[in-house]
Each structure stands twice: as structure tokens, then as C-alpha cells.
Design an enzyme around this catalytic site. Structure first.
Site, short mmCIF file in Angstrom:
data_model
loop_
_atom_site.label_atom_id
_atom_site.label_comp_id
_atom_site.label_asym_id
_atom_site.label_seq_id
_atom_site.Cartn_x
_atom_site.Cartn_y
_atom_site.Cartn_z
N SER A 278 8.96 -0.41 8.60
CA SER A 278 9.90 -0.58 9.71
C SER A 278 11.33 -0.82 9.25
O SER A 278 12.20 -1.11 10.05
CB SER A 278 9.45 -1.74 10.61
OG SER A 278 8.21 -1.49 11.20
N GLY A 279 11.59 -0.72 7.94
CA GLY A 279 12.95 -0.84 7.43
C GLY A 279 13.27 -2.14 6.74
O GLY A 279 14.43 -2.43 6.46
N SER A 282 14.66 -1.52 2.98
CA SER A 282 15.95 -0.83 3.01
C SER A 282 17.04 -1.75 3.54
O SER A 282 18.19 -1.69 3.09
CB SER A 282 15.86 0.45 3.85
OG SER A 282 15.53 0.16 5.19
N ASN A 389 0.21 3.76 -1.29
CA ASN A 389 0.50 2.34 -1.42
C ASN A 389 0.75 1.94 -2.88
O ASN A 389 0.61 0.78 -3.24
CB ASN A 389 -0.66 1.51 -0.85
CG ASN A 389 -0.25 0.07 -0.55
OD1 ASN A 389 0.90 -0.21 -0.23
ND2 ASN A 389 -1.19 -0.85 -0.66
#
Length: 626
Positions: A278-279, A282, A389
Site C-alpha cells: 500500500s506504499g 516507498s 516475497n
């Protein structure tokens, strides 16, 4: 049985320890610790015991042994190694993980097991499991050493790979145990990788078990190597620290900690919780890094301070490339101590992972053994070069954006807390709650995220994940929410709570924002913490004004921001938001411990949205609220 006398403890320890190892342990004047290790020795029956003091020589011993026994494979780049988990041991094993509770107690949304039954099964699995091996004992601090936030922990394992990870990810704290002596209270972790196959992977995956004993503050993990199941101090410890936080009135959270640089050199610290994909990473890399995953938050003189219990990163590597993730990519390419897991070793001794921005190799070695392009599994599915993963482990000190306060025992003052998820059609890109209570109820506790192909389940479904912490809760969800609300009541300077959504789409399914836009949302939030920008009051909270975002887009991205884009992005989708309230209400109404105030705040939001919908319609342009 735990040894009951000092003589019995000494006999068990001396039977497996050299004089030097026994001396190291006895330097710690803590009979409870001695009993625990003697009990583990008696149960697991190792050939020998190594006491890791965290000295350079001890750390080097663990690194060297990981290679010598084949748990890690050295690469051409100095300091780089690769570990392979079993093809059936590539992620957190939800189905094999349980919280142990006495007398048949249950918790909503959490897999539990009767404590007596679980301990009996675990003791049976661990009985004699370390025969022929060396037991490793490591001492660590979750949080800066000597900090009022910090929690001590002991890790026992028979895997050099696991302890190598621990030595990178956590502060070694043998000296702190020596200093505190009998006063030291510590979490306990026992892990065994079990029987191994020819690739040095855990073999008995059907007997994989990860049990969290809250009463004993002990985690047991067996027949697994994957980091999320075996590295005790990570998400396994999170279950224990969440419970301790509930009891002591602080917060143990699944959050990053970063410093966001504002005008004139100002730095404002934020924590942030995001479900997988979901970010979160980042966003963390856009600021001055303190931590990317976990945070302890405490009330210090009325303001929130936070520390990172970790000192390293155990990150997902898929998709990391020099364009989108330059800071991480640089760290992974340079000579440095890095453990890669479940990536491809190329024929020239380098690593390759999916999405790294290089051509896919023809062949190499990965977690399935010899790999070639076109290789399939037993069901005929293509096997990619690296697992989705696949991970990397590296010290925070390797990142050039590391904040100088990363190891401050007093923590950093938190100005804002961010919650984000994958939401294609409901929430605006950034919103600020009216206050702490409103933010906890309508943003944090109501967090939902769209599943992706990389998350178990059907892509596109919404997964309820309050505070992005549901997988790790060890307490009743209603009590967890109550603690959050009480924590806010004790603050004179509560952080602002923000919701973000990087994944809003239009009717055609196209994203309404670019990847870079989150830089602007961060800058807007930083200025809102200091009350330097106004905002528009809407039924769901405060949203940015167009003129402020237009100026920020020019300043931060050197880009023009169109009014048409703003109107689409920040429209209040009243019907969708009301549908979400109905979903959240239903979930919490089935949890008897949910505080009444939770429903009152949710009902207030429902009324505001209904009034707005009756006045302006289903999808309301932001200008209607100015």
C-alpha cells in the site's frame, strides 16, 4: 520441567558449555535467565551452546558459520550472501501461528489455541530437536539501549542464518543484560529450523508451528526458516509488545518513523501504518529514515515520542529498481553486509530479482534448486527467478537518508500519524482528521485495503485491517481501540492523524495520481502540523485547498497541477463512504468490548455525510465545502 535448583541449572549448563561460554553467561547475574537457558538445553538437547556477546569476533563467527554449514551462500559482491527457504515456507504462516490462551479463551480475528494443549505440542516438537547442533543464544534490545522505551529479549536458535539476521536487525545487548543483572525483564524466543533437506531448507513443513505464549512472554517457532516465522524479535515479538503496551498505556505499532523536511530546514517526524503493498516502504524512503516497519510510541510530558525497536530492514525486494527506489537499490548493489533470501543466484555469482530493471537471466539457482527460464512447478505453473516475497536484510546504517536521531534513547517527537491503504473508489488522496478521537475511529480503526495478487485471497476484495496491525494483535480488538482512545486523552500535544490513499481510480480503472504525488501529500501534511496552511472542512475531515496544492506541486515536483485533477481526486464520494461506515459498524458491533464512544464518533460522521449527500448529491466536488 524448568530446573528447580541452582545445582541442577549449573549441571545442565556445564554439560553443554565450554568454560568460556559458561563464564559469559554467569557474567549476567540473573537466575531467571540461567533457568530459562538450562531448561531450553534440557529440552532441545544440543551438542553445545554458543553465547553471543555481540563482540565483533562473535558476530563474525555467526556470519562465517552460516556459510560453512550451507545456510547462506556467498556472492561475488563482498558481504553479500543468499539464503533459500523451502518452496513451502515462503511467507508468514498464518495457518500455523496461534496465540496461546488459557481455559479456552478466544479473541476475534485472531487464531488462538488452548495454552496447555499448545505448550504440550510444542514441547513434543522441540524435544531433542537440536541433537548434533550448536544452540545459539543472543541478547538484544528492542529500542535504543538504556532507553525508557526499550525492551530486552533473548533469542535461542539452532540457525546461524536466523541469528545473523538478528545481529543485523537488532541492537545486541549482552552488555545491557550484564548491567541490569537481576533487574532485567526480557522476552524469550526459542526457534529450531528442524530437520533440513539437501538444500539446507526446513524439511518438515507439515509440523511447522509458531506459538505465542502471552503469559510466559515466550514465542516458540519450529520447522521453519522464513524470517517472519523464525526471526523472533520481528513480528513475533510485536504480539508480545502489543500486550505489554496495553497493560502499560503506550502503543506498539506496525509503523515506519521518518523525518519530513519542511521549509527552512525544519524536520517534522511522522509515523505511518500501511498494509502490505500500500506504499509503506516507498513513503518511508521519501523522508529521513528512522525505521521502516515498527514503532514504540509513548506519552512523554504530554507529547508523543517514538523509537524504532529495530536497527535494520527486512524488506520485500520484488520490484525494487534504480528508477523507483534509488536509495534502496544503491544499498543492495554496493559492497555491504546484505542477506538476500529467495532471489536468483546468476551464473556469474550475482543476484537477480523480479522487477529489478535488468533482463531476466537464462538460468541460475533459486529456492527450487537449479532454475532455467520456463521452469514450472508440479502443477505446471511457471516458477519466476525470485519468489514474490523474496527479501533482503540490511542495517539502517547502510542508508544515506538515515536520520541522525535514529538511535536517540529519548525518541523523536511525533507531529503526525499517517494511515494508508489500497482504496480504488472511496477515500481522497489525503485527509486530516478533526482530532485524535475522530482520526482513531474513522481513519485508523476503519482501515481497509484492496487485496492484490500478492496477498492471499481474491484480488479486488477489501480486507479489514485496523491500524494495519490486525495480523499481529494479541489482545481483544475492542480493548486495543479503547487503549488508543485513552492514550490520546493523556496528551496535551496529540499528533495530527492523516489518512492517505495512493490508489484512487477513475471509472475506467486508471489511477488518478502518479507515484510521485505522495511527495506533495507529505509536504501538505508537514505544513498542516505547523498550522501553516488552511484546509477545507468536509464531512470526513480537512482536505487541501486547490491553491495550496498547486503551489506545492510546483515547488516539490516542478509540475502544473490542474483544477480538473484536483476536483476528481478530492471529491467526497458520499455513498461509498456511507457504505464503508456500514461495513465498519457491523464488524465492531459484533465485538462486545468496543467502546460506546467509537459508535458515537462513527454516527456523527454518518450524519454529516447524509446531510451533504441530501444537499449536494452522491459525488460532491470539494469546492462545495469552501
Amino acid at each position: 520441567m524448568v530446573p528447580s535448583t541452582t545445582d541442577e541449572v549449573e549441571r545442565l549448563l556445564r554439560s553443554k558449555m565450554s568454560d568460556e561460554m559458561y563464564r559469559r553467561l554467569m557474567n549476567i547475574n540473573n537466575p531467571e535467565l540461567h533457568k530459562f537457558i538450562a531448561w531450553a538445553v534440557d529440552l532441545c538437547k544440543p551438542n553445545s551452546v554458543f553465547i553471543n556477546t555481540g563482540s565483533p569476533e562473535d558476530l563474525d563467527y555467526i556470519r562465517r558459520r552460516a556459510i560453512e554449514v550451507g545456510e547462506e551462500i556467498p556472492l561475488k559482491t563482498p558481504g553479500h550472501t543468499v539464503h533459500f527457504d523451502s518452496p513451502y515456507d515462503q511467507a508468514r504462516a498464518r495457518e500455523d501461528t496461534a496465540i496461546l490462551l488459557p481455559n479456552g479463551q478466544r479473541l476475534p480475528f485472531i487464531r488462538t489455541k488452548d495454552r496447555d494443549e499448545g505448550l504440550k505440542e510444542m514441547y513434543s516438537l522441540l524435544d531433542g530437536i537440536m541433537k548434533g547442533r550448536e544452540m545459539l543464544v543472543g541478547f538484544y534490545s528492542l529500542g535504543p539501549k538504556g532507553s525508557p522505551f526499550s525492551i530486552l529479549a533473548v533469542q535461542i536458535t539452532d540457525s546461524y542464518y536466523v541469528m545473523h539476521n538478528e545481529n543485523i536487525l537488532y541492537r545486541t545487548a549482552y552488555d545491557e543484560f550484564v548491567r541490569q543483572g537481576e533487574r532485567a525483564r526480557f522476552l524469550k524466543f526459542i526457534h529450531s529450523q528442524g530437520e533440513l533437506n539437501e538444500m539446507k531448507q526446513s524439511k518438515n513443513i507439515k509440523q511447522r508451528r509458531i506459538y505465542i505464549d502471552l503469559l510466559g512472554e515466550t514465542v516458540y517457532s519450529v520447522n521453519t526458516q522464513y524470517g517472519g516465522n523464525s526471526i523472533g524479535l520481528k513480528k513475533l515479538a510485536l504480539r508480545l509488545t502489543i500486550k505489554r503496551a496495553m497493560e502499560e498505556g503506550w502503543l506498539s505499532e506496525h509503523m515506519f518513523i521518518i523525518g519530513v523536511e519542511g521549509p527552512n530546514g525544519r524536520v517534522t517526524y511522522f509515523t505511518g501504518a500501511f498494509p502490505s503493498y500500500s506504499g509503506k516502504t516507498s513513503t518511508a524512503m521519501l523522508g529521513r529514515l528512522i525505521g521502516d516497519d515498527l514503532a514504540f510510541l509513548g506519552n512523554v510530558n504530554g507529547e508523543v515520542r517514538a523509537v524504532n525497536p529495530e536497527i535494520g530492514v527486512f524488506g520485500i525486494i520484488e520490484g525494487i529498481n534504480p528508477i523507483d527506489d534509488p536509495l534502496i537499490y544503491e544499498v543492495l548493489m554496493k559492497p555491504n553486509e546484505v542477506i538476500f533470501s529467495n532471489v536468483l543466484i546468476t551464473e556469474d555469482g550475482e543476484v537477480y530479482w523480479n522487477g529489478m530493471g535488468k533482463p531476466e537471466p537464462e538460468r541460475g539457482i533459486n529456492y527450487t534448486g537449479k532454475w532455467w527460464r520456463g521452469k514450472t512447478d508440479e502443477k505446471g505453473n511457471p516458477i519466476p527467478p525470485s519468489h514474490p516475497n523474496a527479501r533482503f536484510t540490511v542495517s539502517l546504517k547502510a542508508f544515506k537518508n538515515l536520520d541522525p536521531a535514529y538511535d536517540d534513547p529519548n525518541g523523536v517527537v511525533v507531529g503526525g500519524i499517517i494511515f494508508g491503504g489500497r482504496d480504488p473508489d472511496t477515500l481522497v488522496p489525503v485527509v486530516e482528521s478533526f482530532n485524535w478521537e475522530h482520526g482513531v475511529v474513522t481513519i485508523a480503526a476503519s482501515l481497509e485495503s484492496e487485496r492484490t495478487a500478492a496477498v492471499i485471497g481474491k484480488p479486488g476484495e477489501r480486507e479489514f485491517n485496523p491500524m494495519a496491525n490486525l495480523d499481529f494483535l494479541s489482545v481483544d480488538l475492542g480493548i486495543y481501540i479503547t487503549n488508543y482512545l485513552k492514550f490520546g486523552e493523556g496528551l496535551t500535544k496529540p499528533p495530527k492523524i492523516f489518512g492517505v490513499n495512493y490508489f484512487l481510480r477513475d471509472e475506467q480503472g486508471s489511477f488518478l495520481n502518479s507515484k510521485e504525488d505522495k511527495r506533495v501529500w507529505l509536504q501538505w501534511m508537514e505544513r498542516r502540523v505547523h498550522n501553516e496552511l488552511g484546509a477545507i472542512t468536509t464531512p470526513i475531515g480537512y482536505i487541501p485547498r486547490y491553491e495550496d496544492l498547486k503551489a506545492l506541486f510546483r515547488e516539490v515536483l516542478n509540475r502544473e497541477y490542474r483544477l480538473e485533477d484536483y476536483t476528481k481526486q478530492f471529491a467526497i464520494r458520499a455513498t461509498k463512504l456511507l457504505e464503508k461506515i456500514d461495513r465498519i459498524w457491523k464488524i465492531y458491533s459484533e465485538i462486545p468490548t468496543t467502546p460506546r464512544r467509537f459508535f458515537e464518533v462513527l454516527e456523527e460522521q454518518r450524519r454529516r455525510l447524509l446531510d451533504a449527500k441530501n444537499k449536494y448529491g452522491d459525488v460532491i466536488p470539494p469546492q462545495k465545502f469552501e
